[in-house]
Scaffold this active site. Structure first.
Site, PDB file in Angstrom:
ATOM      1  N   THR A 164       0.995  -1.077   0.127  1.00 42.62           N
ATOM      2  CA  THR A 164       0.060  -0.131   0.166  1.00 42.62           C
ATOM      3  C   THR A 164       1.116   1.200   0.018  1.00 42.62           C
ATOM      4  OG1 THR A 164       0.064   0.111   2.432  1.00 42.62           O
ATOM      5  CG2 THR A 164      -1.834  -1.146   1.261  1.00 42.62           C
ATOM      6  N   GLU A 309      -5.895  -3.320  -1.538  1.00 43.52           N
ATOM      7  CA  GLU A 309      -6.377  -4.265  -0.689  1.00 43.52           C
ATOM      8  C   GLU A 309      -7.542  -4.998  -1.694  1.00 43.52           C
ATOM      9  OE1 GLU A 309      -5.527  -1.366   0.412  1.00 43.52           O
ATOM     10  OE2 GLU A 309      -4.981  -1.580   2.575  1.00 43.52           O
ATOM     11  N   LYS A 421     -14.426  17.481  11.047  1.00 40.60           N
ATOM     12  CA  LYS A 421     -15.417  17.251  12.061  1.00 40.60           C
ATOM     13  C   LYS A 421     -15.842  18.814  12.732  1.00 40.60           C
ATOM     14  CE  LYS A 421     -14.761  12.415  12.090  1.00 40.60           C
ATOM     15  NZ  LYS A 421     -14.097  11.342  12.757  1.00 40.60           N
ATOM     16  N   TRP A 426     -20.014  16.318  10.090  1.00 45.18           N
ATOM     17  CA  TRP A 426     -19.117  15.984   9.055  1.00 45.18           C
ATOM     18  C   TRP A 426     -19.120  16.992   7.874  1.00 45.18           C
ATOM     19  CZ3 TRP A 426     -18.178  10.097   9.114  1.00 45.18           C
ATOM     20  CH2 TRP A 426     -17.755   9.914  10.335  1.00 45.18           C
TER      21      TRP A 426
HETATM   22  P1  AMP Z   1      -4.397   2.872  -3.048  1.00 45.02           P
HETATM   23  O1  AMP Z   1      -4.659   1.550  -2.132  1.00 45.02           O
HETATM   24  O2  AMP Z   1      -3.024   3.563  -2.906  1.00 45.02           O
HETATM   25  O3  AMP Z   1      -4.831   2.679  -4.459  1.00 45.02           O
HETATM   26  O4  AMP Z   1      -5.649   3.810  -2.383  1.00 45.02           O
HETATM   27  C1  AMP Z   1      -6.903   3.527  -2.184  1.00 45.02           C
HETATM   28  C2  AMP Z   1      -7.727   4.595  -1.835  1.00 45.02           C
HETATM   29  O5  AMP Z   1      -7.847   5.560  -2.755  1.00 45.02           O
HETATM   30  C3  AMP Z   1      -9.080   4.251  -1.370  1.00 45.02           C
HETATM   31  O6  AMP Z   1      -9.521   3.857  -0.116  1.00 45.02           O
HETATM   32  C4  AMP Z   1      -9.610   5.587  -1.526  1.00 45.02           C
HETATM   33  O7  AMP Z   1      -9.633   6.638  -0.540  1.00 45.02           O
HETATM   34  C5  AMP Z   1      -8.957   6.382  -2.804  1.00 45.02           C
HETATM   35  N1  AMP Z   1      -9.915   6.275  -4.146  1.00 45.02           N
HETATM   36  C6  AMP Z   1      -9.715   5.498  -4.820  1.00 45.02           C
HETATM   37  N2  AMP Z   1     -10.256   5.566  -5.890  1.00 45.02           N
HETATM   38  C7  AMP Z   1     -10.905   6.876  -5.691  1.00 45.02           C
HETATM   39  C8  AMP Z   1     -12.218   7.293  -6.327  1.00 45.02           C
HETATM   40  N3  AMP Z   1     -12.474   7.055  -7.445  1.00 45.02           N
HETATM   41  N4  AMP Z   1     -12.702   8.389  -5.451  1.00 45.02           N
HETATM   42  C9  AMP Z   1     -12.178   8.762  -4.247  1.00 45.02           C
HETATM   43  N5  AMP Z   1     -11.265   8.030  -3.694  1.00 45.02           N
HETATM   44  C10 AMP Z   1     -10.710   7.134  -4.177  1.00 45.02           C
END
Ligand code: AMP
Length: 525
Positions: A164, A309, A421, A426
């Site tokens: 990640t 994940e 917050k 929110w």
């Molecule tokens: P990663 O594992 O680095 O791909 O990050 C995943 C996170 O990116 C998710 O839990 C979201 O918070 C954010 N994310 C991915 N796609 C979107 C989207 N289309 N809109 C908003 N947030 C997103």
């Protein structure tokens, strides 16, 4: 209960079956790469299969054991595709590492994964080196004849490893299985997902170290599509050139890369001639960007949500037939959502006590998911990250806050740690950012929580103006009037030259919050 078992073949779902299929049924379909060397390299699925088998033989010869990790520090290109298949197909684990990370981060991740081999790009081989056991990839392959049979692996065997991005704490490894990769590829190819076919020419802008380029090297093999790989050259001019010369029909990437491409096209009055649809995800697609792609360039924009994940695809925004008659604005609102789940992913929103919330489009809660391509635990970790929903265990908490409407369209309102917050209410930072980014002088915007003596937290808008543009705090704040409830309008604006991004192009709100930790809001007095 006695049950009657089906009488079907038990064929394991493996990564090698994808490349074997592509080589047999789309062998002459091209893989075109702009290489680090700067040249354009042309290969095809049959050749990739051949070289992947040579690599498997080479790993055998180097005594890399099944289950050992083979790391890559590489851009999108044919050799990286060969490594994907050669490493996983032979029972080893392909561990992609982001070359843009700091050396200390790369070292930490490679040590944590206990990588046995590291493969990376480097133009020419150096005449002399201090690196022990340095080998040239092409020479290594040339020593083997490719006469190699893929082993019959249990489909639950690990195939690839991706960490990640770790915006908080140390990165954690997601260890994908052969089965999860094949099932994710089926899901990704579906018409209401990426809708891939053998007639497609796919240019993954999303890097192969960012969750397996969202699965595209596998989905392309499964469907027999042509792949066009941009290497490290992700600037607007280089990308546009490839889109046109290779007749690209479909692409995928994070919003930031589209900014560069669109700016280049606007500045030079360019249009696409074959490009038809794209998936944008990884962070929220700004509405202004979606509109520009749709209206100025005729591109279908599929907004997608996912995470490391989740292999990564969870939801994609496609309309149902009943939405066709809706007014344009309401359709656009649905397309702007993070979309509906692909079969295979199950989702729910829950409150802090684990009770599920209604799908009414307004109740926002913690988003949890489950499915055959969702992790059950992190690499080397014995602790389960999973939570219960209404007392039923086995759900992965995404860390996102979302609302879901009656048709299953999911709207991410924030990361749980980015939400502001204010006095028990929110405020969605994403909603405020989307308004700010629509201002003609704004290049990029971020909203973070700032400490407030009365309300606990209040929003601070941080803005990067477009090159040559100037914009005042007052003008920006006025821009929110009538677009959002008055109490949600930011308390202050900071104009900066740039915002901090992670190596995958995501805004680093943690760093931004640190940067503005001592910021005093004008409303705080
Ligand atoms: P990663 O594992 O680095 O791909 O990050 C995943 C996170 O990116 C998710 O839990 C979201 O918070 C954010 N994310 C991915 N796609 C979107 C989207 N289309 N809109 C908003 N947030 C997103």
């Amino acid at each position: 209960m006695t049950v009657l078992m089906g009488q079907m073949m038990n064929m394991p779902l493996t990564v090698s079956s994808l490349i074997r299929h592509a080589a047999r049924h789309a062998g002459d379909v091209e893989i075109v790469s702009r290489r680090c060397e700067g040249d354009i390299h042309r290969s095809n699925w049959a050749e990739v299969h051949e070289r992947a088998r040579q690599l498997a033989q080479a790993l055998e010869a180097l005594a890399v054991r099944p289950g050992e990790r083979v790391a890559t520090l590489a851009w999108n290109g044919h050799r990286h595709v060969e490594i994907y298949y050669g490493v996983s197909g032979s029972g080893r684990i392909c561990h992609t590492i982001n070359p843009r990370l700091f050396p200390e981060q790369i070292e930490w991740i490679a040590n944590d994964a206990e990588d046995a081999v590291l493969m990376g790009h480097r133009g020419e081989m150096p005449a002399s080196t201090s690196v022990p056991d340095l080998l040239c990839f092409d020479d290594l392959l040339a020593r083997h004849d490719g006469r190699y049979d893929w082993p019959e692996l249990d489909e639950q065997t690990a195939a690839t490893l991706c960490y990640t991005s770790g915006t908080t704490g140390n990165p954690k490894g997601a260890l994908y299985s052969h089965r999860s990769i094949v099932l994710h590829s089926y899901g990704a190819a579906l018409p209401d997902a990426m809708n891939c076919s053998t007639r497609d020419v796919i240019l993954p802008i999303v890097p192969m170290f960012h969750v397996n380029a969202w699965g595209l090297p596998y989905t392309a093999a499964m469907t027999g599509a042509k792949l066009v790989m941009p290497g490290p050259f992700l600037d607007g001019a280089s990308l546009y050139d490839l889109f046109e010369s290779e007749k690209v029909t479909f692409s995928a990437g994070v919003p930031t890369v589209w900014l560069g491409l669109l700016n280049h096209m606007k500045a030079n009055g360019l249009k696409f001639s074959t490009f038809k649809r794209t998936v944008i995800g990884g962070s929220a697609c700004p509405p202004a960007m979606m509109k520009s792609l749709q209206q100025d360039y005729g591109i279908e924009v599929i907004h997608a949500w996912g995470m490391t994940e989740l292999s990564p695809l969870g939801t994609l925004s496609k309309l149902q037939s009943k939405h066709e008659g809706l007014p344009a604005e309401r359709k656009q609102r649905l397309l702007q959502s993070q979309g509906r789940v692909i079969f295979g992913i199950d989702m729910a929103i829950i409150d802090d006590e684990g009770r599920s919330l209604p799908w009414d489009g307004t109740s926002a809660g913690n988003l949890v998911v489950r499915g055959p391509w969702v992790i059950s635990s992190y690499f080397k970790s014995k602790d389960s990250p999973l939570v219960s929903v209404d007392g039923e265990p086995g759900w992965f908490p995404t860390g996102d806050v979302a609302a879901i409407d009656a048709d299953g369209f999911m709207f991410i309102t924030d990361r749980s740690k980015d939400v502001i917050k204010s006095g028990g209410e929110w405020i969605s930072s994403i909603e405020l950012e989307n308004i700010a980014i629509a201002h003609p002088s704004v290049h990029e915007a971020a909203v973070i929580a700032c400490r407030h003596p009365k309300w606990d937290e209040r929003p601070l808008l941080v803005v990067v103006p477009k090159p040559g543009a100037t914009v005042s705090r007052e003008e920006l704040l006025r821009f929110f009037d009538g677009k959002i409830a008055k109490w949600q309008i930011p308390d202050d604006v900071a104009i900066v030259a740039e915002l901090p991004h992670t190596a995958t192009g995501k805004l680093q709100k943690l760093r931004l919050r640190e940067q503005f930790r001592d910021h005093v809001l004008p409303t705080a007095g």
